[in-house]
Design an enzyme around this catalytic site. Structure first.
Site, PDB file in Angstrom:
ATOM      1  N   GLU A 398       0.786  -1.249   0.000  1.00 12.49           N
ATOM      2  CA  GLU A 398       0.000   0.000   0.000  1.00 12.49           C
ATOM      3  C   GLU A 398       0.813   1.292   0.000  1.00 12.49           C
ATOM      4  O   GLU A 398       0.252   2.365   0.200  1.00 12.49           O
ATOM      5  CB  GLU A 398      -1.028   0.010   1.153  1.00 12.49           C
ATOM      6  CG  GLU A 398      -2.064  -1.105   1.005  1.00 12.49           C
ATOM      7  CD  GLU A 398      -3.175  -1.091   2.053  1.00 12.49           C
ATOM      8  OE1 GLU A 398      -3.061  -0.388   3.061  1.00 12.49           O
ATOM      9  OE2 GLU A 398      -4.173  -1.822   1.855  1.00 12.49           O
ATOM     10  N   GLU A 495      -7.036  -7.623  -1.669  1.00 10.46           N
ATOM     11  CA  GLU A 495      -7.423  -7.391  -0.259  1.00 10.46           C
ATOM     12  C   GLU A 495      -8.843  -6.860  -0.217  1.00 10.46           C
ATOM     13  O   GLU A 495      -9.170  -5.931  -0.942  1.00 10.46           O
ATOM     14  CB  GLU A 495      -6.530  -6.326   0.404  1.00 10.46           C
ATOM     15  CG  GLU A 495      -5.318  -6.822   1.119  1.00 10.46           C
ATOM     16  CD  GLU A 495      -4.748  -5.751   2.072  1.00 10.46           C
ATOM     17  OE1 GLU A 495      -5.529  -4.980   2.671  1.00 10.46           O
ATOM     18  OE2 GLU A 495      -3.528  -5.697   2.204  1.00 10.46           O
TER      19      GLU A 495
END
Length: 819
Positions: A398, A495
């Site tokens: 991320e 995710e």
């Protein structure tokens, strides 16, 4: 127990202190007989000074590195060795203070996580400073093997093999790399023999090693007349490995024999244009076959790594395979897992998306930090690259998104310095090393990423969440999770997820009676995600009635049950959406080829996104996963009042099947109407529409049915026992369901070989029937199901010895009408 109640905060002082580990030992061999003696640490956590006989050998600052110290001139017959640790928390704070030019965010975790600051300044398990699903336990100590190695001439440090298929020659080859510590002052020559008996392959090479760190790369061509069985992911074939012996005989007769397993498989990450869609595909081809990636995300199994045994890993990984998963992503905020983890994945066919350990933060790029990271990356790649289970290296978790979406509120004028740091760390350093060390598998710089499009935009795309490229992470706790239209029609979902509470038996072990309520101090303390407990209530409230019991403990248990039902139903809806989106392009979106929900396992006993509780117990979500990841599955969704059913298949052949649709009224165990559609073709490895009808027409046909009074169930049946799980489509919220009756659920238990059979009986339709045997370790063949028949047999697989009496005594049966 550090996990008991509020001990994570009570014991905070331990990580703020400095600790020294020391011991005296006798050398068990004659020092004079050996040219070189090394003291080797496979893992030191984290910041330490290492001394032997009061002489400083060196310092460590990276938990993920291997350290070897030359003690040839220091070792005596009796020795005193010391490892003086510095608190990683105070070290991180000091490193941050010294970085004066500009700040490196985030400084600290959100207060709800009760964590420590500046995790990004120390090369240590990032989540050990706390995370939104875990406690803050910044450990310090010797977390892996430590040993003394004495040798003459040469010593093998790393040994790895990677396979590739040479298309032009139609032949498999193995690249074998060996890295040595060579103590001789001049080059040493010798012979290396590689033998793979099963493949009638034997080759001998003459080699020469240079003084210092010598390396040999050998290319072994596999005998063409042997049939090589490739390694396949779970559900797609066998995980064949071949025993291989490599013998090094160098001059003066020093012989080293290395036994290993050779696996043969190829992996490609395919990013190419798709007809009818802007952007690029993003999917994996294993041995030339496109594979839909089904699985979850892996976090550290414990805050204290030495409690993670082979058995712990086996239980969790086997549970993943048993739920029809073929992949896990080892998330970048934990640790590079131990060798046994990857050995098990090789053995049971779990593909690994391997992150490097950088997560949700920006990182410094000063010389010392980069040097440490370089050593870490080359060590880890050398250690792990022989594993066929690893299919991808990914630079971080991320961090591309963090810069692109400006998580840390960096003024626009200052962005450039952070972008430069990003490229320096992940591209110029990590990527360079990975490409040098391992040419056998793909590398991406971040997750989520736009893949090649990110590369084109200078490694930082404007929107890493773009559904037309790469992978996405998606979380939305506010919208109704039953509504599939809120989910991104992405190329790859790496995710996504929803929280739930672990079962009462898991919480009971670390709490006391006053903690057993949803709003207790303990419940708030354990929830590390801002407003997490309220978000769960809100999501439950959309479709279920909240528990009304006047008995506080029953109310708490009902609450736990509902969070698990809600989580299971939410993740089911989202995963099924990703699975039926694999073949079509709609408005330029689709071709989804991966679904990895967040997250597989738990680090402690607390509310989280996991489907396996701490200790390995299956939550309802894991039972649902077994179905929604089934190799053959009918999936339903509603669009503008029309019911669509898709046939989703991971099977390698097309199948002619029968679709059975059964409509039940909530008030009766007798079906209202049944429809069988024969000759439905479900294509291999695809998702195809197989049924379409307006809900009104369907209810019209099934007399006396309304949205509130009826439910639809359906399955696919084929030749030779081929059958999908039974799936359900709910026509209204269950809080509005009409005709649901309080059912009398009962079970009788009998023993069959090493398992136990529970025969369940019900007097009425029971939604979400959950079986729980408290803290008896094991799992059921099914739980959380919609029970539409009088009788159902469920098998219990024990993980430790138990008995019929114990199981009967511990069993609780819960369905929605009991709440």
């Amino acid at each position: 127990d550090p996990y008991y109640r509020f001990n994570d905060v009570m014991y905070r002082w331990i990580s703020l202190d400095n600790w020294t580990y020391s011991r005296t030992f006798k050398t068990p061999f004659d020092i004079r007989k050996w040219q070189k003696v090394n003291l080797v640490f496979e893992g030191v956590d984290t910041v330490a000074q290492i001394l032997m006989n009061n002489i400083t050998l060196g310092r460590t600052d990276n938990m993920f590195n291997r350290y070897s110290f030359d003690i040839t001139s220091v070792i005596k017959e009796v020795n005193f060795v010391e490892v003086r640790f510095l608190s990683a928390v105070s070290y991180a704070a000091e490193q941050s203070r010294c970085h004066k030019a500009y700040g490196i965010p985030p400084a600290c975790p959100p207060p709800v996580q009760k964590g420590e600051c500046h995790a990004n300044f120390v090369r240590k398990e990032q989540c050990s400073f706390s995370w939104d699903w875990g406690p803050s336990f910044p450990t310090q100590g010797i977390w892996k093997d430590v040993r003394i190695e004495a040798f003459n001439l040469y010593h093998l440090i790393y040994f790895s093999l990677t396979s590739f298929f040479v298309k032009s020659a139609q032949q498999w080859s193995l690249e074998i790399e060996s890295i040595f510590d060579v103590v001789s002052s001049k080059p040493i020559a010798g012979l290396v023999t590689v033998n793979i008996p099963k493949l009638q392959t034997q080759q001998t090479f003459s080699v020469k090693l240079q003084p210092g760190e010598g390396s040999i790369v050998l290319l072994v061509n596999i005998n063409k007349s042997s049939t090589v069985e490739a390694w396949w992911p779970n559900g797609h074939g066998k995980q064949t490995g071949y025993n291989m012996t490599t013998t090094f005989i160098m001059e003066a007769g020093y012989q080293i024999e290395k036994f290993s397993k050779a696996y043969f498989r190829t992996v490609e990450l395919v990013q190419e244009p798709i007809p009818g869609s802007p952007g690029l595909s993003f999917y994996f081809r294993i041995n030339g076959r496109p594979i839909f990636i089904k699985g979850s995300n892996w976090i550290p199994a414990d805050s204290f790594q030495d409690r993670v045994t082979y058995d712990t890993l086996w239980l969790l990984l086997k549970s993943a395979a048993d739920a029809n998963m073929n992949a896990l992503r080892v998330w970048g905020g934990g640790v590079y897992e131990q060798d046994e983890f990857y050995d098990i994945c090789d053995e049971i066919g779990i593909m690994i998306w391997q992150d490097f350990m950088f997560a949700c933060a920006l990182y410094p790029t000063d010389q010392n930090f980069l040097e440490s990271v370089k050593a870490e990356v080359s060590h880890q790649v050398r250690r792990l690259k022989s594993h066929p289970s690893i299919i991808l290296w990914s630079g971080n978790n991320e961090n591309e998104a963090a810069i692109a979406s400006n998580w840390f509120s960096i003024p626009y004028a200052e962005r450039e310095v952070y972008i430069k740091d990003y490229v320096t760390l992940y591209v110029k350093n990590i990527r360079e090393i990975v490409l040098t060390e391992d040419k056998s598998r793909p590398f991406i710089a971040s997750s989520p990423t736009n893949g090649l499009e990110s590369v084109k935009e200078g490694w930082l795309s404007q929107n890493p969440y773009d559904t037309h490229y790469g992978d996405t992470h998606f979380y939305n706790y506010i919208s109704d999770c039953w509504n599939w239209t809120v989910y991104p029609k992405t190329r790859f979902a790496s995710e996504y997820g929803f929280q739930s509470w672990p079962s009462f038996s898991t919480i009971e072990k670390v709490s006391s009676a006053e903690d057993w309520s949803y709003t207790s101090n303990f419940s708030l303390h354990r929830q590390h995600h801002e407003n997490g407990n309220d978000q769960m209530l809100q999501q439950i409230g959309q479709h279920f009635k909240l528990p009304q019991s006047t008995d506080p403990i029953k109310k708490f248990k009902d609450m736990i049950y509902l969070t698990q039902v809600m989580q299971a139903q939410c993740v089911k809806t989202e995963t099924e959406f990703y699975r039926f989106s694999q073949s079509e392009i709609i408005k330029g979106e689709g071709h989804t080829m991966g679904a990895l929900y967040w997250q597989l396992n738990d680090i402690w006993q607390a509310p989280s996104w996991a489907s396996l509780e701490y200790g390995g117990k299956w939550k309802l979500l894991h039972y649902f996963a077994q179905n929604f990841f089934s190799p053959l599955l009918p999936v339903a969704y509603e669009d503008k009042g029309v019911l669509h059913i898709y046939g989703v298949s991971d099977l390698h052949a097309d199948h002619k099947l029968t679709l059975r649709v059964i409509v039940h009224a909530w008030s009766s165990l007798e079906p209202v109407c049944t429809l069988a559609k024969d000759g439905v073709t479900v294509k291999a490895q695809s998702a195809v529409p197989i049924y379409k009808e307006s809900i009104n027409d369907l209810l019209e046909r099934c007399k006396n049915c309304t949205r509130k009074s009826c439910v639809i169930t359906f399955c696919l049946v084929g030749e030779g026992g081929l059958q999908s799980p039974m799936n359900h489509h709910l026509l209204s919220s269950l809080k509005d369901a009409v005709g649901l009756q309080k059912s009398q659920l009962s079970a009788s238990v009998s023993q069959r070989d090493g398992t136990y059979v529970f025969v369940l009986q019900t007097t009425a339709i029971a939604p979400f029937v959950s079986l729980d045997v408290g803290s008896i370790k094991g799992r059921f063949s099914d739980s959380g199901f919609l029970m539409t028949e009088k009788k159902k047999a469920v098998v219990f697989y024990p993980w430790e010895p138990t008995s019929i009496e114990e199981l009967e005594k511990s069993l609780t049966l819960t369905s929605l009408v009991d709440v």
